[in-house]
Design a protein around this motif. Sequence first.
Motif, mmCIF file in Angstrom:
data_model
loop_
_atom_site.group_PDB
_atom_site.id
_atom_site.type_symbol
_atom_site.label_atom_id
_atom_site.label_comp_id
_atom_site.label_asym_id
_atom_site.label_seq_id
_atom_site.Cartn_x
_atom_site.Cartn_y
_atom_site.Cartn_z
ATOM 1 N N HIS A 118 182.312 -48.358 -52.138
ATOM 2 C CA HIS A 118 181.545 -48.827 -50.980
ATOM 3 C C HIS A 118 182.332 -49.988 -50.387
ATOM 4 O O HIS A 118 182.622 -50.962 -51.075
ATOM 5 C CB HIS A 118 180.156 -49.268 -51.480
ATOM 6 N N LEU A 119 182.684 -49.874 -49.116
ATOM 7 C CA LEU A 119 183.499 -50.909 -48.485
ATOM 8 C C LEU A 119 182.753 -51.533 -47.308
ATOM 9 O O LEU A 119 182.139 -50.828 -46.504
ATOM 10 C CB LEU A 119 184.818 -50.298 -47.993
ATOM 11 N N LYS A 120 182.820 -52.852 -47.243
ATOM 12 C CA LYS A 120 182.240 -53.553 -46.096
ATOM 13 C C LYS A 120 183.194 -53.467 -44.911
ATOM 14 O O LYS A 120 184.400 -53.561 -45.087
ATOM 15 C CB LYS A 120 182.064 -55.042 -46.438
ATOM 16 N N LEU A 121 182.618 -53.267 -43.731
ATOM 17 C CA LEU A 121 183.439 -53.329 -42.536
ATOM 18 C C LEU A 121 183.350 -54.741 -41.981
ATOM 19 O O LEU A 121 182.311 -55.382 -42.067
ATOM 20 C CB LEU A 121 182.936 -52.333 -41.491
ATOM 21 N N LEU A 171 191.294 -49.166 -37.718
ATOM 22 C CA LEU A 171 191.160 -49.615 -39.108
ATOM 23 C C LEU A 171 189.842 -49.121 -39.701
ATOM 24 O O LEU A 171 189.779 -48.720 -40.865
ATOM 25 C CB LEU A 171 191.224 -51.145 -39.181
ATOM 26 N N VAL A 172 188.803 -49.137 -38.881
ATOM 27 C CA VAL A 172 187.498 -48.650 -39.342
ATOM 28 C C VAL A 172 187.611 -47.186 -39.756
ATOM 29 O O VAL A 172 187.127 -46.774 -40.817
ATOM 30 C CB VAL A 172 186.434 -48.819 -38.234
ATOM 31 N N GLU A 188 193.966 -52.033 -47.969
ATOM 32 C CA GLU A 188 195.083 -51.997 -48.912
ATOM 33 C C GLU A 188 194.569 -51.904 -50.357
ATOM 34 O O GLU A 188 195.122 -51.185 -51.191
ATOM 35 C CB GLU A 188 195.965 -53.237 -48.719
ATOM 36 N N THR A 189 193.461 -52.599 -50.630
ATOM 37 C CA THR A 189 192.902 -52.564 -51.981
ATOM 38 C C THR A 189 192.410 -51.160 -52.332
ATOM 39 O O THR A 189 192.728 -50.631 -53.402
ATOM 40 C CB THR A 189 191.721 -53.564 -52.091
ATOM 41 N N VAL A 190 191.659 -50.547 -51.437
ATOM 42 C CA VAL A 190 191.132 -49.215 -51.770
ATOM 43 C C VAL A 190 192.238 -48.159 -51.724
ATOM 44 O O VAL A 190 192.201 -47.179 -52.460
ATOM 45 C CB VAL A 190 189.923 -48.807 -50.891
ATOM 46 N N ARG A 191 193.247 -48.384 -50.894
ATOM 47 C CA ARG A 191 194.368 -47.451 -50.884
ATOM 48 C C ARG A 191 195.088 -47.454 -52.228
ATOM 49 O O ARG A 191 195.394 -46.400 -52.789
ATOM 50 C CB ARG A 191 195.364 -47.803 -49.762
ATOM 51 N N LYS A 192 195.308 -48.658 -52.759
ATOM 52 C CA LYS A 192 195.932 -48.759 -54.078
ATOM 53 C C LYS A 192 195.120 -48.020 -55.129
ATOM 54 O O LYS A 192 195.655 -47.309 -55.973
ATOM 55 C CB LYS A 192 196.069 -50.226 -54.498
ATOM 56 N N LEU A 193 193.802 -48.203 -55.063
ATOM 57 C CA LEU A 193 192.943 -47.542 -56.032
ATOM 58 C C LEU A 193 193.042 -46.025 -55.919
ATOM 59 O O LEU A 193 193.229 -45.317 -56.903
ATOM 60 C CB LEU A 193 191.480 -47.965 -55.821
ATOM 61 N N TYR A 196 193.206 -58.639 -39.821
ATOM 62 C CA TYR A 196 193.958 -58.984 -41.021
ATOM 63 C C TYR A 196 193.102 -58.770 -42.269
ATOM 64 O O TYR A 196 193.547 -58.201 -43.268
ATOM 65 C CB TYR A 196 194.419 -60.454 -40.933
ATOM 66 N N THR A 197 191.835 -59.183 -42.179
ATOM 67 C CA THR A 197 190.927 -59.062 -43.313
ATOM 68 C C THR A 197 190.660 -57.596 -43.649
ATOM 69 O O THR A 197 190.694 -57.182 -44.808
ATOM 70 C CB THR A 197 189.596 -59.764 -42.976
ATOM 71 N N MET A 198 190.424 -56.818 -42.595
ATOM 72 C CA MET A 198 190.145 -55.396 -42.796
ATOM 73 C C MET A 198 191.343 -54.708 -43.445
ATOM 74 O O MET A 198 191.187 -53.834 -44.300
ATOM 75 C CB MET A 198 189.815 -54.769 -41.432
#
Lengths: 250, 427
Positions: B143-146, B154-155, B127-132, B120-122
Amino acid sequence: MAIWRYDGSFTGFLTLCAALLSQGEEPEEIISAEPLQNDLFRTIISVASDENRGEKMLAAIASRISPDSCRLLWQAFLSEAPGVELLLWRYLSFGRTTGVKCDRFLAHPAVGPVHRLANSVGQEAHRLMGIIRFQETAGGQWYALVEPAYQVLELIAPHFAARCSDMNWLIHDRRRSLAVAWNKQEWRLTRFDAQGVPPLSADEKAWSTIWRGYFAAIAIPERANLRLQQQHLPHRFRKYLTELEKPPRR
Amino acid sequence: MEPLTLDEKIRILTESARYDVSCSSSGSSRSNRKGGIGNAAASGICHSWSADGRCVSLLKILLTNHCIYDCAYCLNRRSNDIRRVALTPDEVAELTINFYRRNYIEGLFLSTGVVRTPDYTMELLIETVRKLREEHRFNGYIHLKLVPGADPLLVERAGRLVDRVSINLELPTRESLALLAPDKSREAILLPMRQVSGLITARRDEGRRAPPFVPAGQSTQVIIGASPESDLRIMTISEQLYQRMGLKRVYYSAYVPVTGDTRLPALNSLPLLLREHRLYQADWLLRFYGFTAYELLEADAPNLDPELDPKTGWALRHRQLFPVEVNRAEYEVLLRVPGIGVRSAKRIVRSRRVQRLRLEELARLGVVMKRARYFLTADGMTSGEADLSSERLKALLLPEKKKRSGPEQLSLFPTNDSDLSALTGEL
């Protein structure tokens, strides 16, 4: 030997070099401004800037030394360092004897100093790419005010043209009364004398406040190190940084 | 409790994010698209420096500091009594774009506490970076934390959208992790790291026109000083991460006590910051100077010398290899001379093809002669003092005592290192 004079532009300087070469002369000094006092004993030869001749000179440098040399000379020229013209002339003279190998002579007094100057200018440009702050004006344009140590506007313009291509932006070098402006099509270097920051958009203050809050919160208090911060961020940059300005009085 | 303003939420989520060290924005050259905003500069660009002297390149923030885990070293652990807040993906995207347009930042470094489940967190992060990327047409650095334990699908999806991913090792060994972060397993951390490493390799074989997959590679972070591992242990782990997983960077984070947990040592901060500094120096020697962990450290002396930088220490233990003649020595050998760095070694190799180098030329090429003079000859000449005893030589090489007293953090980079592009976002 004489004092040679040009109009201060890079094209003018290249024209002057072409003239020196064609006449087989060695300059005693190269100046761009009016000399402080008339020197009775030395002649001053003025060379008018000539686009065509300048370009030919540049092409000759590219083929006789290397295309990298052209960029190097231009970048070092933008330092506006006192005496840079004579330094570049010596580099060119040396380059004529070595050809393409010229830039391997990094420890040679005719080559090393030119590389160092060009490096300093490149660094200033790189630093500016990070510390320029755009403010959104009431008219929906983006304005940035800077006072760089060197004349680097033309070096940073392509970066912002590519990155901020959907913004109308203007970067103002107040020290030199110059600006580069981008109109979503092309960028142009112009004279620019406006004083003070133009009226800002309604949102601008809110975003700069959020940014200041962010900037204060990102530092780890247990690791406070103002000396290290100072080292990276000398005072001459600080007055244009939104995050280090004193917050406006309420 | 009163509802918080956006400013306040951002402040809390920044304070929660600041212990993640990475700020690098280099290694990706994503270009802008028509009608889009932003690109990535391969050299990376620093935009400011905060009061702790660290570079600010990316907007480093958490999506939320709610967390189901209870890791002893972490400010956001479940049992800690702090205000919990969350931003929506839209809020983060908006914030990023507005900071970016003002040239405050080079991009986004998004991390988060774990809410409900890792998947759920991932998904929220994605979703945030997709919007961007899609709605705001943002092409700057991300840079995204896994999240440990997130689904491999999802990774992979995350990796297609961003420039760099990272998953923190947190503690150097399995045992320390079990003690201090009982909710996280070593496997849950290594699995996505291995997966990303494999996907990067696969992407390389697909040719240049294939869509990018984490073009700036992956990194990780290890907390030092919270657990008892030696420097040798840490350096061998880093070495493996570089060699086997192809990591771009391992970050070392001197443990800052954000909790009063009795499983953790008390902080003695000056030695720890110095230790962190030495580990970074050793890390540089692994990545750019061709050293191995076992050259820098030995089983019976497993910790770095606080007094000397690791390269000088190595040279003092191997005096039979010196002096080297700069006009003849291979590039790899030059790199091992104290006082010669990557840049000056390259300049030496380039200029000695056209001219014989003497001592006076070396200083002009940027060699730090104060240190290098004891380890080299130039055209057969030394600056004397070649027969010094090792003790005497060590005394000469020790940095002069600082006049100022009191604890202070060492600069990670020497002041006279004039090349800014090399510094950019390197920490």
